[in-house]
Motif scaffolding. Sequence first.
Motif, PDB file in Angstrom:
ATOM      1  N   GLY A   1      -5.508   0.741   2.799  1.00  0.00           N
ATOM      2  CA  GLY A   1      -4.515   1.115   3.626  1.00  0.00           C
ATOM      3  C   GLY A   1      -4.823   2.437   4.282  1.00  0.00           C
ATOM      4  O   GLY A   1      -4.072   2.742   5.373  1.00  0.00           O
ATOM      5  N   ASP A   2      -5.514   3.294   3.613  1.00  0.00           N
ATOM      6  CA  ASP A   2      -5.577   4.684   4.123  1.00  0.00           C
ATOM      7  C   ASP A   2      -6.616   4.965   5.222  1.00  0.00           C
ATOM      8  O   ASP A   2      -6.906   5.758   5.876  1.00  0.00           O
ATOM      9  CB  ASP A   2      -5.853   5.699   3.021  1.00  0.00           C
ATOM     10  CG  ASP A   2      -7.325   5.581   2.312  1.00  0.00           C
ATOM     11  OD1 ASP A   2      -7.784   4.382   2.405  1.00  0.00           O
ATOM     12  OD2 ASP A   2      -7.960   6.373   1.789  1.00  0.00           O
TER      13      ASP A   2
ATOM     14  N   LEU B   1      -7.985  10.616   0.298  1.00  0.00           N
ATOM     15  CA  LEU B   1      -6.944  10.031   1.150  1.00  0.00           C
ATOM     16  C   LEU B   1      -7.579  10.288   2.685  1.00  0.00           C
ATOM     17  O   LEU B   1      -7.845  10.988   2.846  1.00  0.00           O
ATOM     18  CB  LEU B   1      -5.655  10.587   1.029  1.00  0.00           C
ATOM     19  CG  LEU B   1      -4.799  10.547  -0.378  1.00  0.00           C
ATOM     20  CD1 LEU B   1      -3.497  11.469  -0.260  1.00  0.00           C
ATOM     21  CD2 LEU B   1      -4.919   8.928  -0.820  1.00  0.00           C
ATOM     22  N   GLY B   2      -7.548   8.859   3.255  1.00  0.00           N
ATOM     23  CA  GLY B   2      -7.989   8.697   4.547  1.00  0.00           C
ATOM     24  C   GLY B   2      -9.340   9.456   4.840  1.00  0.00           C
ATOM     25  O   GLY B   2      -9.965   9.479   5.823  1.00  0.00           O
TER      26      GLY B   2
ATOM     27  N   TYR C   1       0.762  -1.218   0.177  1.00  0.00           N
ATOM     28  CA  TYR C   1      -0.195   0.042  -0.071  1.00  0.00           C
ATOM     29  C   TYR C   1       1.047   1.178   0.134  1.00  0.00           C
ATOM     30  O   TYR C   1       2.015   1.220   0.458  1.00  0.00           O
ATOM     31  CB  TYR C   1      -1.016   0.208   1.267  1.00  0.00           C
ATOM     32  CG  TYR C   1      -1.487   1.398   1.409  1.00  0.00           C
ATOM     33  CD1 TYR C   1      -2.521   1.628   0.737  1.00  0.00           C
ATOM     34  CD2 TYR C   1      -0.741   2.351   2.543  1.00  0.00           C
ATOM     35  CE1 TYR C   1      -3.023   3.152   1.076  1.00  0.00           C
ATOM     36  CE2 TYR C   1      -1.290   3.543   2.653  1.00  0.00           C
ATOM     37  CZ  TYR C   1      -2.323   4.088   1.882  1.00  0.00           C
ATOM     38  OH  TYR C   1      -2.827   5.214   1.967  1.00  0.00           O
ATOM     39  N   ASN C   2       0.550   2.287  -0.796  1.00  0.00           N
ATOM     40  CA  ASN C   2       1.159   3.640  -0.475  1.00  0.00           C
ATOM     41  C   ASN C   2       0.049   4.651  -1.096  1.00  0.00           C
ATOM     42  O   ASN C   2      -0.768   4.456  -2.016  1.00  0.00           O
ATOM     43  CB  ASN C   2       2.650   3.483  -1.268  1.00  0.00           C
ATOM     44  CG  ASN C   2       3.379   4.644  -0.574  1.00  0.00           C
ATOM     45  OD1 ASN C   2       2.947   5.349   0.463  1.00  0.00           O
ATOM     46  ND2 ASN C   2       4.812   4.570  -0.708  1.00  0.00           N
ATOM     47  N   ASN C   3       0.546   6.049  -0.588  1.00  0.00           N
ATOM     48  CA  ASN C   3      -0.326   7.058  -0.969  1.00  0.00           C
ATOM     49  C   ASN C   3       0.773   8.008  -1.607  1.00  0.00           C
ATOM     50  O   ASN C   3       1.778   8.236  -1.206  1.00  0.00           O
ATOM     51  CB  ASN C   3      -1.170   7.550  -0.029  1.00  0.00           C
ATOM     52  CG  ASN C   3      -0.759   8.307   1.090  1.00  0.00           C
ATOM     53  OD1 ASN C   3      -0.256   9.523   0.763  1.00  0.00           O
ATOM     54  ND2 ASN C   3      -0.162   7.668   1.958  1.00  0.00           N
TER      55      ASN C   3
HETATM   56  C1  LIG Z   1       0.536   8.613   3.142  1.00  0.00           C
HETATM   57  O1  LIG Z   1       1.648   8.179   3.039  1.00  0.00           O
HETATM   58  C2  LIG Z   1       2.514   8.749   3.905  1.00  0.00           C
HETATM   59  C3  LIG Z   1       3.974   8.654   3.664  1.00  0.00           C
HETATM   60  O2  LIG Z   1       4.112   7.247   3.294  1.00  0.00           O
HETATM   61  C4  LIG Z   1       2.200   8.411   5.136  1.00  0.00           C
HETATM   62  O3  LIG Z   1       2.899   8.904   6.436  1.00  0.00           O
HETATM   63  C5  LIG Z   1       0.605   8.652   5.561  1.00  0.00           C
HETATM   64  O4  LIG Z   1       0.090   8.063   6.753  1.00  0.00           O
HETATM   65  C6  LIG Z   1      -0.279   8.053   4.443  1.00  0.00           C
HETATM   66  N1  LIG Z   1      -1.543   8.625   4.639  1.00  0.00           N
HETATM   67  C7  LIG Z   1      -2.561   7.921   4.346  1.00  0.00           C
HETATM   68  C8  LIG Z   1      -3.960   8.660   4.540  1.00  0.00           C
HETATM   69  O5  LIG Z   1      -2.353   6.635   4.168  1.00  0.00           O
END
Ligand SMILES: *[C@@H]1O[C@H](CO)[C@@H](O)[C@H](O)[C@H]1NC(C)=O
Length: 249
Positions: free
Chosen positions: A182-183, A123-124, A56-58
């Motif tokens: 994963g967000d 996101l989130g 997972y990544n954003n």
């Molecule tokens: C998005 O990515 C950042 C850096 O990898 C991380 O710190 C953050 O928690 C992430 N945000 C979400 C909403 O997943």
Amino acid sequence: MVMITLSLLTTPSSSATDSFVFGGCSQLKYAQGSPYENNVNSLLASLVNSAMLNTYNNFTFPGTTSQETLYGLYQCRGDLSSADCGRCVARAVSQLGTLCLDSCGGALQLEGCFVKYDNISFLGVEDKTVVVKKCGPLTAFDSDGLIRRDAVLGYLGSGDGSYKTYRVGGSGNINGVAQCVGDLSASECQDCLSEAIGRLKTDCGAAKWGDVYLAKCYARYSAGGDHSHGGHGKRLRHLGWCFLVFGLI
Ligand SMILES: *[C@@H]1O[C@H](CO)[C@@H](O)[C@H](O)[C@H]1NC(C)=O
Ligand SMILES: *[C@@H]1O[C@H](CO)[C@@H](O)[C@H](O)[C@H]1NC(C)=O
């Protein structure tokens, strides 16, 4: 008295990871050759590169104006190796490029991974919009079968108490899998999965298999490994987006 045993399953075959589940594009378009287009391309490339390392990544890419800030993420199914995750996201991104040509936002779910980008931050943000709900044929579940099915769904809904975005369980010939993006926080993931699982129970009843994909999580079960594949595509519109879903019932 029925003994319910829940077990961890072996990895599902990776051939299934490429199957198309749904895709959606915002109806807003950007101009070709614009900085926005460059931003979309860079963001999608970052998703593909990152997927070779993490499940997972954003990313957030600032644009020339705040309206053009671009947000994106991917989520691979929790059992994929990093190599398979990378392959799945690369495939999803390439399909997004075709399906959502010049769209400001796009989302695509393959069996193995989910990819989304947009210039409106998601996101989130928990989102329980029903994107796909498919139920298999009604089956002659005996009462044991239904109890097992409900036990598998119950397990997916509660996990083992620890926060897991990916959950898999089985009892007899009934298998289930659940995945959050994963967000979401632990409680949002829980809430999203509860909704998906509730819909599987109420809407699919005693169907042989069921798939419920909400915007930020999904839950599926199947008796005897049967599952939906392909089928007829359908279009639906939601909040300025147009979705293409295969095999929607
Ligand atoms: C998005 O990515 C950042 C850096 O990898 C991380 O710190 C953050 O928690 C992430 N945000 C979400 C909403 O997943
Ligand atoms: C991004 O989002 C807004 C809506 O807030 C829209 O009006 C705008 O044109 C979008 N696209 C670009 C390329 O900025």
